[in-house]
Design an enzyme around this catalytic site. Structure first.
Site, PDB file in Angstrom:
ATOM      1  CB  ILE A  30      -0.978  -0.001   1.207  1.00  6.41           C
ATOM      2  CG1 ILE A  30      -1.961   1.173   1.105  1.00  6.41           C
ATOM      3  CG2 ILE A  30      -0.238  -0.033   2.531  1.00  6.41           C
ATOM      4  CD1 ILE A  30      -3.158   1.067   2.042  1.00  6.41           C
ATOM      5  CB  CYS A  31       0.957   4.143   0.829  1.00  6.23           C
ATOM      6  SG  CYS A  31       1.072   5.933   0.998  1.00  6.23           S
ATOM      7  CG  HIS A  32       5.171   6.498  -0.548  1.00  2.69           C
ATOM      8  ND1 HIS A  32       4.086   7.069   0.072  1.00  2.69           N
ATOM      9  CD2 HIS A  32       5.725   7.464  -1.314  1.00  2.69           C
ATOM     10  CE1 HIS A  32       3.977   8.327  -0.298  1.00  2.69           C
ATOM     11  NE2 HIS A  32       4.956   8.606  -1.130  1.00  2.69           N
TER      12      HIS A  32
ATOM     13  CB  SER B 203      -4.552   0.018  -1.485  1.00  2.45           C
ATOM     14  OG  SER B 203      -5.618  -0.885  -1.653  1.00  2.45           O
TER      15      SER B 203
END
Length: 180
Positions: free
Chosen positions: A105-107, A158
């Site tokens: 998720i994210c980075h 995500s």
């Protein structure tokens, strides 16, 4: 199922660690905090220090073979630290080589880029990683959660903390089906 949650000693976005962790516990799984150093990790709420968490296993001593899947939380600094650690990168790559599911998720996809496992895959992330992912051979999409099965394993991604509910539901569903 034992689920590895890999973080650097500092820089993980706390909610991206705690929500997937609690979702795994609630589903009857055993989350295991894996890091590049023993002791505790320092989580963050964006740029502010948050809580610390005890490391269960250290990369280099842990093997993907003993886990049903891998979760990679984000935070800007966390994946940046992980991608400079050869053992962490090898640990991530091992899940792909063994065909085990991975959720990021994210980075967190920065670590996937370093492990050279995104080529030909379709995934999402924090928007600032889109160019990095495309340059690494992936197709980037702006979706709440994306499941890609165009490879040796299933990959769940995500974009951000706002996507955590869908991320947790999806990764648990994918991991459960994959281990059945």
């Amino acid at each position: 199922m034992r689920i590895a949650i890999l973080t650097a000693p500092e820089g993980v976005e706390q909610v991206e660690l705690t929500d997937p962790w609690q979702a795994a516990v609630d589903a009857g799984h055993e989350p295991v905090l894996v890091s590049t150093a023993p002791g505790e990790i320092q989580a963050f709420n964006h740029l502010d220090k948050a809580d610390t968490f005890r490391v269960d296993e250290v990369v280099g001593e842990a093997s993907a073979e003993s886990f049903g899947g891998l979760v990679l939380p984000g935070g800007v600094a966390n994946p940046d630290f992980l991608r400079t650690d050869d053992k962490a990168v090898a640990f991530v790559r091992e899940f792909f080589e063994r065909g085990r599911p991975v959720a990021a998720i994210c980075h967190a996809p920065w670590t996937l880029i370093e492990a050279d496992v995104v080529r030909g895959r379709v995934l999402t992330s924090w928007p600032s990683l889109a160019t990095d992912l495309r340059n690494a051979g992936a197709t980037w999409v702006d979706e709440q959660v994306k499941v890609c099965d165009h490879g040796s394993n299933k990959l769940v991604t995500s974009r951000k903390p706002d996507d955590l509910k869908a991320f947790c539901e999806t990764y648990l569903d994918v991991f459960a089906k994959d281990s059945a």
